[in-house]
Design a protein around this motif. Sequence first.
Motif, PDB file in Angstrom:
ATOM      1  N   ASN A  71       7.331 -13.887  -0.869  1.00  0.00           N
ATOM      2  CA  ASN A  71       5.978 -14.204  -0.427  1.00  0.00           C
ATOM      3  C   ASN A  71       5.700 -13.655   0.970  1.00  0.00           C
ATOM      4  O   ASN A  71       6.617 -13.484   1.771  1.00  0.00           O
ATOM      5  N   ASN A  72       4.439 -13.435   1.259  1.00  0.00           N
ATOM      6  CA  ASN A  72       3.973 -13.102   2.612  1.00  0.00           C
ATOM      7  C   ASN A  72       4.582 -11.817   3.171  1.00  0.00           C
ATOM      8  O   ASN A  72       4.884 -11.735   4.356  1.00  0.00           O
ATOM      9  N   ASN A  73       4.771 -10.810   2.335  1.00  0.00           N
ATOM     10  CA  ASN A  73       5.312  -9.524   2.764  1.00  0.00           C
ATOM     11  C   ASN A  73       4.206  -8.491   2.883  1.00  0.00           C
ATOM     12  O   ASN A  73       3.232  -8.529   2.134  1.00  0.00           O
ATOM     13  N   ILE A  74       4.398  -7.564   3.816  1.00  0.00           N
ATOM     14  CA  ILE A  74       3.470  -6.449   3.970  1.00  0.00           C
ATOM     15  C   ILE A  74       4.291  -5.163   3.962  1.00  0.00           C
ATOM     16  O   ILE A  74       5.204  -5.001   4.770  1.00  0.00           O
ATOM     17  N   ALA A  75       3.964  -4.261   3.047  1.00  0.00           N
ATOM     18  CA  ALA A  75       4.655  -2.979   2.951  1.00  0.00           C
ATOM     19  C   ALA A  75       3.621  -1.873   2.870  1.00  0.00           C
ATOM     20  O   ALA A  75       2.740  -1.901   2.012  1.00  0.00           O
ATOM     21  N   GLN A  76       3.731  -0.900   3.765  1.00  0.00           N
ATOM     22  CA  GLN A  76       2.802   0.223   3.768  1.00  0.00           C
ATOM     23  C   GLN A  76       3.607   1.500   3.853  1.00  0.00           C
ATOM     24  O   GLN A  76       4.355   1.709   4.800  1.00  0.00           O
ATOM     25  N   GLY A  77       3.486   2.336   2.819  1.00  0.00           N
ATOM     26  CA  GLY A  77       4.213   3.594   2.764  1.00  0.00           C
ATOM     27  C   GLY A  77       5.005   3.718   1.480  1.00  0.00           C
ATOM     28  O   GLY A  77       5.340   2.726   0.823  1.00  0.00           O
ATOM     29  N   TYR A  78       5.295   4.953   1.108  1.00  0.00           N
ATOM     30  CA  TYR A  78       6.052   5.230  -0.110  1.00  0.00           C
ATOM     31  C   TYR A  78       7.371   4.474  -0.116  1.00  0.00           C
ATOM     32  O   TYR A  78       8.174   4.576   0.813  1.00  0.00           O
ATOM     33  N   ARG A  79       7.585   3.647  -1.112  1.00  0.00           N
ATOM     34  CA  ARG A  79       8.796   2.846  -1.310  1.00  0.00           C
ATOM     35  C   ARG A  79       9.145   1.910  -0.151  1.00  0.00           C
ATOM     36  O   ARG A  79      10.300   1.512   0.014  1.00  0.00           O
ATOM     37  N   ALA A  80       8.199   1.542   0.651  1.00  0.00           N
ATOM     38  CA  ALA A  80       8.456   0.558   1.710  1.00  0.00           C
ATOM     39  C   ALA A  80       8.824  -0.775   1.048  1.00  0.00           C
ATOM     40  O   ALA A  80       8.196  -1.185   0.076  1.00  0.00           O
ATOM     41  N   SER A  90       8.096 -12.845   4.296  1.00  0.00           N
ATOM     42  CA  SER A  90       7.539 -12.600   5.626  1.00  0.00           C
ATOM     43  C   SER A  90       8.111 -11.363   6.306  1.00  0.00           C
ATOM     44  O   SER A  90       8.417 -11.383   7.497  1.00  0.00           O
ATOM     45  N   ASN A  91       8.260 -10.275   5.556  1.00  0.00           N
ATOM     46  CA  ASN A  91       8.713  -9.005   6.108  1.00  0.00           C
ATOM     47  C   ASN A  91       7.531  -8.068   6.290  1.00  0.00           C
ATOM     48  O   ASN A  91       6.557  -8.132   5.544  1.00  0.00           O
ATOM     49  N   ILE A  92       7.648  -7.201   7.293  1.00  0.00           N
ATOM     50  CA  ILE A  92       6.650  -6.168   7.507  1.00  0.00           C
ATOM     51  C   ILE A  92       7.375  -4.833   7.602  1.00  0.00           C
ATOM     52  O   ILE A  92       8.266  -4.669   8.428  1.00  0.00           O
ATOM     53  N   ALA A  93       6.998  -3.893   6.743  1.00  0.00           N
ATOM     54  CA  ALA A  93       7.607  -2.566   6.749  1.00  0.00           C
ATOM     55  C   ALA A  93       6.506  -1.524   6.691  1.00  0.00           C
ATOM     56  O   ALA A  93       5.637  -1.579   5.829  1.00  0.00           O
ATOM     57  N   GLN A  94       6.555  -0.582   7.619  1.00  0.00           N
ATOM     58  CA  GLN A  94       5.549   0.465   7.647  1.00  0.00           C
ATOM     59  C   GLN A  94       6.215   1.815   7.750  1.00  0.00           C
ATOM     60  O   GLN A  94       7.034   2.048   8.630  1.00  0.00           O
ATOM     61  N   GLY A  95       5.872   2.720   6.825  1.00  0.00           N
ATOM     62  CA  GLY A  95       6.403   4.072   6.858  1.00  0.00           C
ATOM     63  C   GLY A  95       7.177   4.412   5.599  1.00  0.00           C
ATOM     64  O   GLY A  95       7.518   3.552   4.789  1.00  0.00           O
ATOM     65  N   TYR A  96       7.442   5.680   5.437  1.00  0.00           N
ATOM     66  CA  TYR A  96       8.163   6.228   4.290  1.00  0.00           C
ATOM     67  C   TYR A  96       9.526   5.554   4.132  1.00  0.00           C
ATOM     68  O   TYR A  96      10.367   5.610   5.027  1.00  0.00           O
ATOM     69  N   ILE A 100       0.858  -1.183   0.000  1.00  0.00           N
ATOM     70  CA  ILE A 100       0.000   0.000   0.000  1.00  0.00           C
ATOM     71  C   ILE A 100       0.893   1.231   0.000  1.00  0.00           C
ATOM     72  O   ILE A 100       1.696   1.404   0.913  1.00  0.00           O
ATOM     73  N   GLY A 101       0.765   2.060  -1.015  1.00  0.00           N
ATOM     74  CA  GLY A 101       1.593   3.253  -1.149  1.00  0.00           C
ATOM     75  C   GLY A 101       2.406   3.197  -2.421  1.00  0.00           C
ATOM     76  O   GLY A 101       2.800   2.125  -2.874  1.00  0.00           O
ATOM     77  N   SER A 102       2.653   4.326  -3.011  1.00  0.00           N
ATOM     78  CA  SER A 102       3.371   4.380  -4.279  1.00  0.00           C
ATOM     79  C   SER A 102       4.703   3.632  -4.210  1.00  0.00           C
ATOM     80  O   SER A 102       5.503   3.849  -3.305  1.00  0.00           O
ATOM     81  N   SER A 103       4.911   2.710  -5.125  1.00  0.00           N
ATOM     82  CA  SER A 103       6.145   1.924  -5.279  1.00  0.00           C
ATOM     83  C   SER A 103       6.461   1.003  -4.108  1.00  0.00           C
ATOM     84  O   SER A 103       7.582   0.534  -3.974  1.00  0.00           O
TER      85      SER A 103
END
Length: 141
Positions: free
Chosen positions: A86-95, A104-110, A74-77
């Motif tokens: 597989n199983n990754n969650i990214a939220q934020g610009y270029r996360a 299985s990584n989780i990244a949140q934020g710019y 979720i978020g541009s790029s």
Amino acid sequence: SHNTASGDGSLYYNTTGVQNTASGYNSLFRNTTGNYNTAVGRQALYNNTTGTTNVAIGDFCLHAVTTGSNNIAIGSSALYGNTIGNNNIAQGYRALYANTTGNSNIAQGYKALTCNTTGSLALSVPCNLNDSFGMNALVSV
């Protein structure tokens, strides 16, 4: 096939993929047999061919993914370079921007975990080795 496509080039190469939703210019463009994917935004999930159950909301999200599954961007790029991870969650610009095969990584934020390429289990519980929240968090992992 229960697919929904809106936008020039959306689901352009789809052959037998079912229950996909693509909205935006060239979203899910190369999808052939991938199922249950949602792409909203310009070239979201562009290179997906067989990956399943991916969600990409934002321009160029999960752009390079080919066979990776169960990813959320979720978020541009966000998760731009992911190919088979597989199983990754990214939220934020270029996360998780450079992630290619990490799982299985989780990244949140710019730009959170933006340079992670193959690392897996970042922000894992109970280890919390790579907690990544906020602006430029773990940019050079």
